[in-house]
Scaffold this motif. Sequence first.
Motif, PDB file in Angstrom:
ATOM      1  N   PHE A 297     -29.911  66.894 -28.092  1.00 18.56           N
ATOM      2  CA  PHE A 297     -30.135  68.237 -28.637  1.00 18.56           C
ATOM      3  C   PHE A 297     -31.587  68.309 -29.081  1.00 18.56           C
ATOM      4  O   PHE A 297     -31.996  67.572 -29.977  1.00 18.56           O
ATOM      5  CB  PHE A 297     -29.205  68.493 -29.814  1.00 18.56           C
ATOM      6  CG  PHE A 297     -29.357  69.863 -30.435  1.00 18.56           C
ATOM      7  CD1 PHE A 297     -28.528  70.904 -30.053  1.00 18.56           C
ATOM      8  CD2 PHE A 297     -30.335  70.106 -31.389  1.00 18.56           C
ATOM      9  CE1 PHE A 297     -28.668  72.166 -30.625  1.00 18.56           C
ATOM     10  CE2 PHE A 297     -30.479  71.354 -31.972  1.00 18.56           C
ATOM     11  CZ  PHE A 297     -29.650  72.392 -31.586  1.00 18.56           C
ATOM     12  N   GLY A 298     -32.371  69.190 -28.450  1.00 17.37           N
ATOM     13  CA  GLY A 298     -33.795  69.211 -28.743  1.00 17.37           C
ATOM     14  C   GLY A 298     -34.348  70.563 -29.127  1.00 17.37           C
ATOM     15  O   GLY A 298     -33.781  71.610 -28.809  1.00 17.37           O
ATOM     16  N   GLY A 299     -35.492  70.514 -29.829  1.00 21.01           N
ATOM     17  CA  GLY A 299     -36.171  71.728 -30.251  1.00 21.01           C
ATOM     18  C   GLY A 299     -37.622  71.738 -29.837  1.00 21.01           C
ATOM     19  O   GLY A 299     -38.018  71.044 -28.890  1.00 21.01           O
ATOM     20  N   ALA A 300     -38.436  72.494 -30.555  1.00 23.93           N
ATOM     21  CA  ALA A 300     -39.825  72.727 -30.175  1.00 23.93           C
ATOM     22  C   ALA A 300     -40.634  71.438 -30.057  1.00 23.93           C
ATOM     23  O   ALA A 300     -41.562  71.355 -29.243  1.00 23.93           O
ATOM     24  CB  ALA A 300     -40.488  73.665 -31.179  1.00 23.93           C
TER      25      ALA A 300
ATOM     26  N   VAL B  65     -30.654  63.837 -31.657  1.00 22.19           N
ATOM     27  CA  VAL B  65     -31.272  65.094 -32.088  1.00 22.19           C
ATOM     28  C   VAL B  65     -32.767  64.851 -32.194  1.00 22.19           C
ATOM     29  O   VAL B  65     -33.203  63.974 -32.950  1.00 22.19           O
ATOM     30  CB  VAL B  65     -30.708  65.561 -33.442  1.00 22.19           C
ATOM     31  CG1 VAL B  65     -31.330  66.883 -33.860  1.00 22.19           C
ATOM     32  CG2 VAL B  65     -29.178  65.670 -33.376  1.00 22.19           C
ATOM     33  N   GLY B  66     -33.571  65.604 -31.439  1.00 19.47           N
ATOM     34  CA  GLY B  66     -35.005  65.320 -31.420  1.00 19.47           C
ATOM     35  C   GLY B  66     -35.889  66.546 -31.459  1.00 19.47           C
ATOM     36  O   GLY B  66     -35.609  67.564 -30.825  1.00 19.47           O
ATOM     37  N   GLY B  67     -36.964  66.452 -32.244  1.00 24.97           N
ATOM     38  CA  GLY B  67     -37.995  67.474 -32.236  1.00 24.97           C
ATOM     39  C   GLY B  67     -37.573  68.814 -32.786  1.00 24.97           C
ATOM     40  O   GLY B  67     -38.043  69.854 -32.318  1.00 24.97           O
ATOM     41  N   THR B  68     -36.698  68.825 -33.770  1.00 25.09           N
ATOM     42  CA  THR B  68     -36.239  70.084 -34.346  1.00 25.09           C
ATOM     43  C   THR B  68     -36.046  69.946 -35.845  1.00 25.09           C
ATOM     44  O   THR B  68     -35.582  68.908 -36.325  1.00 25.09           O
ATOM     45  CB  THR B  68     -34.926  70.557 -33.699  1.00 25.09           C
ATOM     46  OG1 THR B  68     -34.469  71.732 -34.359  1.00 25.09           O
ATOM     47  CG2 THR B  68     -33.853  69.489 -33.746  1.00 25.09           C
ATOM     48  N   SER B  69     -36.411  71.007 -36.563  1.00 24.62           N
ATOM     49  CA  SER B  69     -36.198  71.023 -38.008  1.00 24.62           C
ATOM     50  C   SER B  69     -34.797  71.478 -38.369  1.00 24.62           C
ATOM     51  O   SER B  69     -34.385  71.393 -39.526  1.00 24.62           O
ATOM     52  CB  SER B  69     -37.216  71.953 -38.676  1.00 24.62           C
ATOM     53  OG  SER B  69     -37.094  73.265 -38.162  1.00 24.62           O
ATOM     54  N   LEU B  70     -34.065  71.989 -37.373  1.00 22.88           N
ATOM     55  CA  LEU B  70     -32.692  72.448 -37.565  1.00 22.88           C
ATOM     56  C   LEU B  70     -32.587  73.515 -38.665  1.00 22.88           C
ATOM     57  O   LEU B  70     -31.711  73.461 -39.516  1.00 22.88           O
ATOM     58  CB  LEU B  70     -31.765  71.270 -37.875  1.00 22.88           C
ATOM     59  CG  LEU B  70     -31.500  70.330 -36.700  1.00 22.88           C
ATOM     60  CD1 LEU B  70     -30.738  69.100 -37.161  1.00 22.88           C
ATOM     61  CD2 LEU B  70     -30.727  71.036 -35.595  1.00 22.88           C
ATOM     62  N   VAL B  71     -33.474  74.492 -38.598  1.00 22.28           N
ATOM     63  CA  VAL B  71     -33.420  75.585 -39.568  1.00 22.28           C
ATOM     64  C   VAL B  71     -32.965  76.893 -38.919  1.00 22.28           C
ATOM     65  O   VAL B  71     -32.652  77.846 -39.621  1.00 22.28           O
ATOM     66  CB  VAL B  71     -34.790  75.808 -40.249  1.00 22.28           C
ATOM     67  CG1 VAL B  71     -35.182  74.588 -41.056  1.00 22.28           C
ATOM     68  CG2 VAL B  71     -35.871  76.155 -39.228  1.00 22.28           C
TER      69      VAL B  71
END
Length: 235
Positions: free
Chosen positions: A18-21, A181-187
Amino acid sequence: MIDKLKEWIEESDNIVFFGGAGVSTESGIPDFRSAGGLYAHSPEYMLSRTYFDSNTEEFFDFYRKHMIYTHAKPNTTHRVLAEMERRGKVRAVITQNIDGLHQQAGSRNVIELHGGIRDNYCMKCNKHYELEYVIKSIGVPRCKVCGGVVKPNVTLYEEPLNMKEFEKAIEYIRDAEILIVGGTSLVVQPAASLMDYYRGSRMVVINKEANFCCSRANMTINRGLGEVFSKISEE
């Protein structure tokens, strides 16, 4: 810590990422929240459905300048995840990003929670257009068939997520043995709420800074994704 993660990966054939910015920043794509510049409003407002409907031409001006990076190429994280999928390790990549770099790297089972810039559609007749059409259009891109507005197939603020993709993400996370879970602040909600569906005991958080999920993680690595994934791929 990374050696332990490598052991877990070798032992599993049911990994979900699960990845983000932070996944894409290492490809030279900045977090859009830093894209305020000389604009009068916040990036969040300029990427809202309200702004799209009321200031369509200005929306596309902002969108072309700050959300499309055709020069960006997949980085180490994208490539290693694609290779892990080919090896039968990664079941799915779930991303909050819209750049399509996971697919470009070779990942096949990618769930794009917020859609993607490479797909665009006419809001009147639903004819689909490639990204190049939006880039080359002047002002508001218009459908060649009916003249309707061609909208990027991305989820704007104030718009609901694609529930079909969201439900697929729930299923993969719920059944995962390892959740990375990588590269995300989960906000950003409701995407951040997906963490609540994980039932396993090997949640790994890889992020330069701590996020709220760290307290739930079974392993936390506060390093850059590229550094971690380059070591994961080492023999």
